[in-house]
Structures are given as C-alpha cells and as structure tokens.
Design a protein around this motif. Sequence first.
Motif, PDB file in Angstrom:
ATOM      1  N   GLN A  34       0.827  -1.203   0.000  1.00  0.00           N
ATOM      2  CA  GLN A  34       0.000   0.000   0.000  1.00  0.00           C
ATOM      3  C   GLN A  34       0.863   1.256   0.000  1.00  0.00           C
ATOM      4  O   GLN A  34       0.483   2.276  -0.570  1.00  0.00           O
ATOM      5  CB  GLN A  34      -0.934  -0.015   1.210  1.00  0.00           C
ATOM      6  N   VAL A  35       2.014   1.186   0.644  1.00  0.00           N
ATOM      7  CA  VAL A  35       2.958   2.300   0.620  1.00  0.00           C
ATOM      8  C   VAL A  35       3.709   2.278  -0.707  1.00  0.00           C
ATOM      9  O   VAL A  35       4.221   1.237  -1.117  1.00  0.00           O
ATOM     10  CB  VAL A  35       3.945   2.202   1.801  1.00  0.00           C
ATOM     11  N   GLN A  36       3.755   3.414  -1.394  1.00  0.00           N
ATOM     12  CA  GLN A  36       4.479   3.505  -2.650  1.00  0.00           C
ATOM     13  C   GLN A  36       5.817   4.203  -2.411  1.00  0.00           C
ATOM     14  O   GLN A  36       5.873   5.299  -1.859  1.00  0.00           O
ATOM     15  CB  GLN A  36       3.643   4.249  -3.687  1.00  0.00           C
ATOM     16  N   TYR A  37       6.885   3.543  -2.856  1.00  0.00           N
ATOM     17  CA  TYR A  37       8.234   4.036  -2.596  1.00  0.00           C
ATOM     18  C   TYR A  37       8.737   4.892  -3.758  1.00  0.00           C
ATOM     19  O   TYR A  37       8.108   4.975  -4.812  1.00  0.00           O
ATOM     20  CB  TYR A  37       9.155   2.852  -2.329  1.00  0.00           C
ATOM     21  N   HIS A  38       9.874   5.504  -3.548  1.00  0.00           N
ATOM     22  CA  HIS A  38      10.422   6.425  -4.538  1.00  0.00           C
ATOM     23  C   HIS A  38      11.072   5.706  -5.715  1.00  0.00           C
ATOM     24  O   HIS A  38      11.354   6.323  -6.747  1.00  0.00           O
ATOM     25  CB  HIS A  38      11.446   7.351  -3.867  1.00  0.00           C
ATOM     26  N   ARG A  39      11.342   4.417  -5.581  1.00  0.00           N
ATOM     27  CA  ARG A  39      11.953   3.637  -6.644  1.00  0.00           C
ATOM     28  C   ARG A  39      11.608   2.164  -6.438  1.00  0.00           C
ATOM     29  O   ARG A  39      11.177   1.766  -5.356  1.00  0.00           O
ATOM     30  CB  ARG A  39      13.473   3.808  -6.662  1.00  0.00           C
ATOM     31  N   ALA A  40      11.798   1.381  -7.489  1.00  0.00           N
ATOM     32  CA  ALA A  40      11.563  -0.053  -7.360  1.00  0.00           C
ATOM     33  C   ALA A  40      12.719  -0.687  -6.595  1.00  0.00           C
ATOM     34  O   ALA A  40      13.885  -0.307  -6.764  1.00  0.00           O
ATOM     35  CB  ALA A  40      11.435  -0.679  -8.746  1.00  0.00           C
ATOM     36  N   TYR A  41      12.409  -1.620  -5.739  1.00  0.00           N
ATOM     37  CA  TYR A  41      13.388  -2.393  -4.968  1.00  0.00           C
ATOM     38  C   TYR A  41      14.384  -1.510  -4.213  1.00  0.00           C
ATOM     39  O   TYR A  41      15.599  -1.599  -4.408  1.00  0.00           O
ATOM     40  CB  TYR A  41      14.137  -3.361  -5.887  1.00  0.00           C
ATOM     41  N   PRO A  42      13.908  -0.622  -3.366  1.00  0.00           N
ATOM     42  CA  PRO A  42      14.836   0.229  -2.604  1.00  0.00           C
ATOM     43  C   PRO A  42      15.508  -0.550  -1.470  1.00  0.00           C
ATOM     44  O   PRO A  42      15.083  -1.656  -1.116  1.00  0.00           O
ATOM     45  CB  PRO A  42      13.903   1.305  -2.034  1.00  0.00           C
ATOM     46  N   ASN A  43      16.541   0.038  -0.927  1.00  0.00           N
ATOM     47  CA  ASN A  43      17.121  -0.476   0.323  1.00  0.00           C
ATOM     48  C   ASN A  43      16.265   0.023   1.483  1.00  0.00           C
ATOM     49  O   ASN A  43      15.805   1.168   1.475  1.00  0.00           O
ATOM     50  CB  ASN A  43      18.556   0.010   0.506  1.00  0.00           C
TER      51      ASN A  43
END
Length: 337
Positions: A34-43
């Motif tokens: 549900q949370v969308q991150y700033h990039r795919a597969y982040p650390n």
Amino acid sequence: MKQIYYILFISILLTLSGCSWTHQLQMSTLRPAQVQYHRAYPNVIVVNNSIAPNSKENSRFIDANGKQYRIDFSTDSIPYLMAMSLGTLLHDSYTFNNVEVLLPDSNEITGIEGINTQQKTKWQEIAPNDVHIVINAIRPMATMSIIPLDGLFCSELVIASVAQLQCIIPGKEDIYLTVNDTLYCSAYGETPEIAQMYLPDFNECIEEAVVSLSQQALPLLAHHQSIVERCIFITGHPAMKDAFRYWENNQHLEASYIWKYVYNLADNKGRRAKAAANLAVYYELNDNYEKALKYAQEAAKTFVELKYTTEAEYAINYGIDLEKRIKEHHILHPGQQ
C-alpha cells in the motif's frame, strides 16, 4: 504462472439455465504494498525507536468473581522482537534490494514522538536513497479472564497489540501507520487453576502476538501474496464437461481450446457466458490480465442480460478485481508493458 489451490468440494449454484454447477478454486496472487516508494526495490532500514511498553498500564487478570488485578510481565525484548520480525518479513517479501535492522542505544530512542528532523537529516547524509521504516511504539495489552461455565471454568487470554510506524521515504512526506492485531487463547478445566494450567505459556503468547502484529504490517509495506476465489463453470453439455476434465488434469491449454469453441459457436447464450468466464480464469492464470478482463466483462454482460443474478454478481466483481490487477501490475513490474 500463478499457483492454484483447489478446494475439495463442488458448490451448486442456482441458475436459470438448467443443470449447471461450479468448481471453486483459490488462486494465490501477488499484490503490491500500500505504501508507494520512490523507486523499485529500494534499500530499507527497519529502525527500533520504541521504548519497552509498560505491561501494568492496560493488562488485567479478571478472576471468576469479576475482580480485576494488574498483570506484570517482562517487556524489555518486545521492541527488539518486533524489529527483527518485521525486518525478516520484509526481507523475505523480495520487495527490497536489501533490508537491515537498526537497534539504536536507549538514549537515542525518542519513542512515540517519532524521528525528528535532525535525525532524518543525518540519515539522509549517510544513506540518501534508503527507506527507513521506524517502529515508534508497540504496546501489547493482555487480558486474562476466568469464566465460570456449567461445571467447568474457561481460562481466556486475549492479547490486543498496536504499533505506531513511521515511513521515511526520500523525496516524500513521512507516512504514519497504525497496525492492530488481536490474539486469542482459551482452555477449560474443572477448576480455575486447571483451566489456567492448560493455557499456552504466557510469555510465548506475548511473543506470538508481536510476530503476528508484524505480519499485519507486511501488506502495508511490501508486496505480498493474497488468496482470491475464482470459479470454473460446468454444464451438462458434453463440450463443457470435456473441458472440465482437461482442467482437472492440469491440461489448461486444452480446456481453453474447448471453451473458445463454445464461446464462439454455441447457440446457448448462458453456455457462452460461462465459457467466457472460464476463459477469464485461464488468461489470468497465465498473467494475461487484459484478455482475462475482456472475457470477464463479456460474461458479466450476458449474465446480466439473461438475469442470472448470482453469475452476474460474480463476473462483475471478477472484472473489477482484474481492473485492479492491471493497475497493480505496473507497480509490481515497472517498465513492463
């Protein structure tokens, strides 16, 4: 290809089209966080920023007469357990490039106040592209009750847990999440003491409650498996029965050929709609969500026209979920068409 779990029964649907039934199945589908991150597969760094909760604050023991007593149990390891459990689940989700767990010294923990700007600036300087998932508070509240029954006593343990999380994502506003979960245990005996004796170990229940709480947080934070229910329609028509025999033998391609034949050439509209609904399942199973949606919508349209209420409701809801899956596919597989 998605994994299918077959239910060991066949349910009968009441339809207006004569002899017809469905084989129900469960499909494991990958759904995005549900949370969308700033990039795919982040650390990701999971940070324990929670102080040990006060067990006496809300935990109670209620005896057979209704009298209440405070429960006191050790909570020192609870924040550590929550951080490690959440970190392990996020690592196993394959949503992130790398997952680490940060356990600051007690004098650096700010608790429910969250992470301040100074600390966030420091993290940004050290790891500017890393996501920090911060556990600001965790509170398990235990209630143990002795309930008199006819000639017996029930010992019931309820552990209601809540955690406050803060997601710090580069280039985005902080996201604050509240996660809740409740664990139930019960046992019976001829006396209150015997009933309590048969309960699982109290400390083990607390640990299980913390792990379960971290599992509740997983769908919010990571890509995860979700079980959806689908139907294969069967009728008394020889072609539809032959198709289902192929399907049962995991010869899905062969079954789809017959359903396409029925969909294109059958005179009976209800049979064509059921073949279309089955083709939607076939294409979804093979990750072709656009074709699956086309057939689900065709089935829904015909079911509505024929006033097949149960089948229409199923096909309409199926189409809605497929539309959602198409949108989610771009989140799960960025860059793919």
